[in-house]
Design a protein around this motif. Structure first.
Motif: not given
Length: 97
Positions: A12, A16, A57-58, A60
């Motif tokens: 991630s 980013r 956001e959801d 995982d």
């Protein structure tokens, strides 16, 4: 030989740095102590999975891993030891595992 896979948190961070911070792959590799090839590979997997930044956001870690590293039992294949046409035959000898 492939190295050990990064954690989803580290992957991630690669995403980013590339998409939010607009860093080049070389800078990402240096910042995270990775090879440029590893960074490129993770970014390629993200593109293939049609991931966008920011990640939902959801989403995982398990879902992210499934998107980046899809494996289905039917996709794994091996070459049959009992090839009817002899060595070198691939088309008729590849069978699901």
């Amino acid at each position: 030989m492939p190295g050990e896979r990064l954690s989803m948190r580290q992957i991630s961070e690669v995403l980013r740095l590339r998409f939010a911070s607009k860093l080049p792959q070389r800078a990402i590799a240096k910042s995270l102590g990775l090879s440029q090839g590893a960074v490129s590979g993770y970014l390629s997997r993200a593109r293939a999975a049609s991931l966008v930044w920011p990640l939902p956001e959801d989403l995982d870690d398990a879902q992210l891993e499934a998107l980046l590293f899809p494996t289905a039992a039917g996709d794994r294949r091996r070459i049959s030891a009992r090839c009817p046409t002899g060595p070198g035959c691939i088309a008729s000898c590849v069978v699901p595992m």
